[in-house]
Design an enzyme around this catalytic site. Structure first.
Site, PDB file in Angstrom:
ATOM      1  N   HIS A  63      -6.050  10.685   7.612  1.00  0.00           N
ATOM      2  CA  HIS A  63      -5.448   9.471   7.045  1.00  0.00           C
ATOM      3  C   HIS A  63      -3.973   9.355   7.438  1.00  0.00           C
ATOM      4  O   HIS A  63      -3.084   9.863   6.748  1.00  0.00           O
ATOM      5  CB  HIS A  63      -5.574   9.543   5.516  1.00  0.00           C
ATOM      6  CG  HIS A  63      -5.362   8.224   4.842  1.00  0.00           C
ATOM      7  ND1 HIS A  63      -6.139   7.791   3.793  1.00  0.00           N
ATOM      8  CD2 HIS A  63      -4.466   7.244   5.055  1.00  0.00           C
ATOM      9  CE1 HIS A  63      -5.718   6.604   3.392  1.00  0.00           C
ATOM     10  NE2 HIS A  63      -4.704   6.255   4.142  1.00  0.00           N
ATOM     11  N   HIS A  65      -0.968   6.598   9.109  1.00  0.00           N
ATOM     12  CA  HIS A  65      -0.544   5.263   9.544  1.00  0.00           C
ATOM     13  C   HIS A  65       0.489   5.435  10.657  1.00  0.00           C
ATOM     14  O   HIS A  65       1.559   5.986  10.424  1.00  0.00           O
ATOM     15  CB  HIS A  65       0.071   4.493   8.372  1.00  0.00           C
ATOM     16  CG  HIS A  65      -0.893   4.245   7.245  1.00  0.00           C
ATOM     17  ND1 HIS A  65      -1.737   3.154   7.228  1.00  0.00           N
ATOM     18  CD2 HIS A  65      -1.191   4.957   6.140  1.00  0.00           C
ATOM     19  CE1 HIS A  65      -2.493   3.196   6.132  1.00  0.00           C
ATOM     20  NE2 HIS A  65      -2.183   4.285   5.449  1.00  0.00           N
ATOM     21  N   LEU A  66       0.134   4.973  11.856  1.00  0.00           N
ATOM     22  CA  LEU A  66       1.030   5.155  13.004  1.00  0.00           C
ATOM     23  C   LEU A  66       1.812   3.883  13.341  1.00  0.00           C
ATOM     24  O   LEU A  66       2.712   3.909  14.169  1.00  0.00           O
ATOM     25  CB  LEU A  66       0.244   5.639  14.226  1.00  0.00           C
ATOM     26  CG  LEU A  66      -0.335   7.059  14.096  1.00  0.00           C
ATOM     27  CD1 LEU A  66      -1.205   7.394  15.299  1.00  0.00           C
ATOM     28  CD2 LEU A  66       0.763   8.093  13.932  1.00  0.00           C
ATOM     29  N   ASN A  97      -4.634  -0.611   9.732  1.00  0.00           N
ATOM     30  CA  ASN A  97      -3.853  -1.744   9.189  1.00  0.00           C
ATOM     31  C   ASN A  97      -2.565  -1.972   9.976  1.00  0.00           C
ATOM     32  O   ASN A  97      -1.464  -2.012   9.441  1.00  0.00           O
ATOM     33  CB  ASN A  97      -3.549  -1.547   7.699  1.00  0.00           C
ATOM     34  CG  ASN A  97      -2.678  -0.333   7.425  1.00  0.00           C
ATOM     35  OD1 ASN A  97      -2.649   0.611   8.217  1.00  0.00           O
ATOM     36  ND2 ASN A  97      -1.966  -0.341   6.317  1.00  0.00           N
ATOM     37  N   HIS A 182     -10.235   2.617   0.146  1.00  0.00           N
ATOM     38  CA  HIS A 182      -9.012   2.642  -0.656  1.00  0.00           C
ATOM     39  C   HIS A 182      -9.425   2.036  -1.991  1.00  0.00           C
ATOM     40  O   HIS A 182      -9.570   0.814  -2.106  1.00  0.00           O
ATOM     41  CB  HIS A 182      -7.934   1.800   0.058  1.00  0.00           C
ATOM     42  CG  HIS A 182      -6.714   1.537  -0.747  1.00  0.00           C
ATOM     43  ND1 HIS A 182      -5.482   2.028  -0.407  1.00  0.00           N
ATOM     44  CD2 HIS A 182      -6.519   0.828  -1.890  1.00  0.00           C
ATOM     45  CE1 HIS A 182      -4.581   1.634  -1.307  1.00  0.00           C
ATOM     46  NE2 HIS A 182      -5.195   0.893  -2.212  1.00  0.00           N
ATOM     47  N   HIS A 235      -7.466   9.315  -0.555  1.00  0.00           N
ATOM     48  CA  HIS A 235      -6.397   9.657  -1.525  1.00  0.00           C
ATOM     49  C   HIS A 235      -6.804   9.614  -3.004  1.00  0.00           C
ATOM     50  O   HIS A 235      -6.326   8.783  -3.765  1.00  0.00           O
ATOM     51  CB  HIS A 235      -5.143   8.804  -1.279  1.00  0.00           C
ATOM     52  CG  HIS A 235      -5.376   7.338  -0.975  1.00  0.00           C
ATOM     53  ND1 HIS A 235      -6.147   6.511  -1.764  1.00  0.00           N
ATOM     54  CD2 HIS A 235      -4.919   6.568   0.051  1.00  0.00           C
ATOM     55  CE1 HIS A 235      -6.137   5.294  -1.248  1.00  0.00           C
ATOM     56  NE2 HIS A 235      -5.413   5.309  -0.144  1.00  0.00           N
ATOM     57  N   ASP A 322      -1.952  10.631   4.238  1.00  0.00           N
ATOM     58  CA  ASP A 322      -1.623   9.222   4.028  1.00  0.00           C
ATOM     59  C   ASP A 322      -0.184   8.961   4.518  1.00  0.00           C
ATOM     60  O   ASP A 322       0.557   8.200   3.895  1.00  0.00           O
ATOM     61  CB  ASP A 322      -1.814   8.805   2.565  1.00  0.00           C
ATOM     62  CG  ASP A 322      -1.799   7.288   2.385  1.00  0.00           C
ATOM     63  OD1 ASP A 322      -1.729   6.556   3.398  1.00  0.00           O
ATOM     64  OD2 ASP A 322      -1.856   6.828   1.225  1.00  0.00           O
TER      65      ASP A 322
HETATM   66 ZN   LIG Z   1      -4.841   3.698   0.938  1.00  0.00          ZN
END
Ligand SMILES: [Zn+2]
Length: 442
Positions: A63, A65-66, A97, A182, A235, A322
Site C-alpha cells: 500500500h 502512494h507514489l 489514485n 478502503h 489499513h 499507506d
Molecule cells: Zn486508504
C-alpha cells in the site's frame, strides 16, 4: 555470485532464524546454507561479511502512494522507489489514485515502466475498481490484470454502493484479482477530522467513529462471502474490524488484511501532542499536529492493541505503510483542513522492530508480516529466500540507533509524525533481483 556470509538470516517463509550464508546467483537465490564462505569462494566471488548483521528477504509493501502521474511535486515513482530501497522495501504496490486514475492499461503500463526505469524497487501497479474511482461504473479489470495489476482498489475512497461492490467482486472473482477496500462509510465519517472519542471532544474536533470502518468491513465481508471473491482490507485501524476479520477467516471467507506502523505505534493522543502507546519514550509532538492526521484516523489504545493482536494471530496478514506523501501546503494548515496521510517507507521496518522490542510481536512473526505475509495476499513470488526465488534481500544493522530526520529522507515529502524519534535498526544494503540498489552512507 554475491555471497552474504554468515549473517543472522531470518526467513519466515522457510522457517529459518540462525546463522546462514546466502548465495545470490544473478537475479535469484541459489542457496541458503549453514557453511560459511570458503577461501576458494572468496577468491572468485564477491563475498560480503555479514557477521553481526541480519539478512532478511526484502520487504513487500502492499500500500504505497507514489503520486505519479499527476502530483510529481509530492513524489515520483523514482523518488518513492528510492525511498523504498532505503527502507528495505523491495516491492511496492502503487495505489491507483493518481491523476489520471490508474483505471486503464495505459496508466498501469506507464507506472510499471517508470518503476523499471528507476530500478530501485519492484513497482507493481494496482488498478482502480471503478472508472476514475468514482464508485459508479466498473473499470476494465481484465485489461488492468493483463497490464500487470495485482489487485484493484479505489483506495482513498470507499465504494459506497453495495450493488456496485457486489458486481466488482463478481468480476474480480472471475479474474482471480483481489479487491482491496478502503473501508469507510462516508455517511458516518463526513466532517470528521480525527477518531471520535474523548480526545476529539477535548480538542474540539469533529470525530470519525470506529463504526465508519467496521460497518464497511462487515458489509464487504458479507459480499465477499456471497460472491466467493478475494477481499483485502486495507489499513485496519479499529478493534471491531479485527474482530469481524477474525470471524470471517474462521468461516472460510477469502479475506486478507493489512495494518500500518502508525496505527500500531500511535493513538489519537498524538493529535493532542501527548506521547502514548509506543510513543511514550519519544519526544511528544505539538497539539493539533497535522502529521497525526490520516484516514482512517489514529484510534484509541484498545484499537491499537487489537491491531497488534491481529498481527500476532494472523487475522492481519501484512504490515503496509499507506505511504502518502503531501507537501507543506497540504499540511501547514488548520487541522480540520489538512490533507490525510503520512509517509512511511523509510520508517516501517524500524517501527516494526520497536514493536518487537516492546514485546508486541515475536521477531519471526514481525518479519513474516513484512515479507512473505503480504506477498501471499496477492500471490506474489517475493518475500522469501527459498532456492530459486527472486534475489530481493536486505542486510540490516539491527542495533544501529538513528534519529528520524525527514529532511534527510529520500522521499520527496516530509510529512512524518515520527520526526525527532530515536529508532533502532537501519538497512545497510538492499538488493533487488541481485542488484545492489541501496547502500547506507553512500
Ligand atoms: Zn486508504
Amino acid at each position: 555470485m554475491i555471497i552474504l556470509d554468515s549473517g543472522r538470516v531470518i526467513d519466515p517463509a522457510n522457517g529459518i532464524d540462525g546463522t546462514r550464508t546466502v548465495l545470490i546467483d544473478g537475479d535469484h537465490i541459489r542457496e541458503v546454507r549453514e557453511q560459511a564462505a570458503t577461501p576458494a569462494e572468496k577468491l572468485v566471488h564477491q563475498v560480503l561479511d555479514c557477521r553481526g548483521r541480519w539478512v532478511l528477504p526484502g520487504l513487500v509493501d502492499l500500500h504505497v502512494h507514489l503520486r505519479e502521474p499527476g502530483e510529481e511535486g509530492k513524489e515520483t515513482i523514482a523518488t518513492g522507489a528510492r525511498a523504498a530501497a532505503a527502507g528495505g522495501v523491495t516491492t511496492v504496490v502503487a495505489m491507483p489514485n493518481t491523476k489520471p486514475v490508474c483505471d486503464s492499461a495505459a496508466v498501469a503500463r506507464f507506472v510499471a515502466a517508470r518503476g523499471r526505469e528507476a530500478g530501485f524497487a519492484r513497482v507493481i501497479p494496482a488498478g482502480a475498481i471503478t472508472r476514475g474511482s468514482l464508485g459508479e461504473q466498473l473499470a476494465d479489470m481484465a485489461e488492468l490484470k493483463e497490464a500487470g495489476c495485482v489487485c484493484v482498489t479505489d483506495d482513498g475512497k470507499p465504494v459506497m454502493s453495495a450493488g456496485v461492490m457486489r458486481r466488482a467482486l463478481e468480476y474480480a472473482r472471475d479474474l482471480e484479482l483481489p479487491v482491496m477496500v478502503h473501508a469507510e462509510d462516508l455517511t458516518l465519517s463526513a466532517g470528521g477530522a480525527m477518531h471520535e472519542g474523548p480526545a476529539a471532544t477535548r480538542l474540539g474536533l469533529a470525530g470519525v467513529p470506529a463504526a465508519a470502518e467496521v460497518a464497511m468491513v462487515q458489509r464487504d465481508i458479507l459480499l465477499a462471502e456471497m460472491t466467493g471473491a478475494r477481499l483485502h482490507v486495507a489499513h485496519v485501524s479499529a478493534a471491531g474490524s479485527a474482530r469481524a476479520l477474525r470471524e470471517a477467516k474462521v468461516r472460510g471467507v477469502r479475506v486478507t488484511a493489512e495494518a500500518t506502523p502508525h496505527h500500531f505505534t500511535l493513538t489519537d493522543a498524538a493529535v493532542a501532542g501527548v506521547a502514548a502507546g509506543l510513543a511514550a519514550a519519544q519526544p511528544a509532538g505539538e497539539p493539533y499536529d497535522t502529521h497525526a492526521k490520516m484516514s482512517p484516523p489514529l484510534r484509541a489504545e484498545a484499537d491499537r492493541q487489537a491491531v497488534i493482536s491481529g498481527l500476532n494471530d494472523g487475522t492481519i496478514d501484512a504490515i503496509a505503510t499507506d505511504h502518502a506523501p503531501h507537501g507543506p501546503l497540504d499540511k501547514q494548515v488548520e487541522f480540520a483542513h489538512a490533507q490525510n496521510g503520512v509517509i512511511g517507507l523509510e520508517t516501517s521496518l524500524a517501527l516494526t522492530l520497536a514493536l518487537v522490542r516492546a514485546g508486541g510481536l515475536p521477531l519471526a512473526r514481525a518479519v513474516e508480516r513484512l515479507t512473505v505475509g503480504p506477498a501471499r495476499c496477492f500471490k506474489m513470488p517475493y518475500g522469501t529466500l527459498g532456492a530459486g526465488a527472486p534475489a530481493d534481500v536486505i542486510v540490516l544493522d539491527a542495533e544501529r540507533e538513528w534519529k528520524v530526520d525527514p529532511q534527510r529522507f529520500y522521499s520527496r515529502s516530509r510529512n512524518s509524525p515520527f520526526a525527532g524519534w530515536t529508532l533502532k535498526g537501519k538497512v545497510s544494503k538492499t538488493f533487488v533481483a541481485g542488484k545492489l540498489v541501496h547502500e547506507e552512507g553512500k
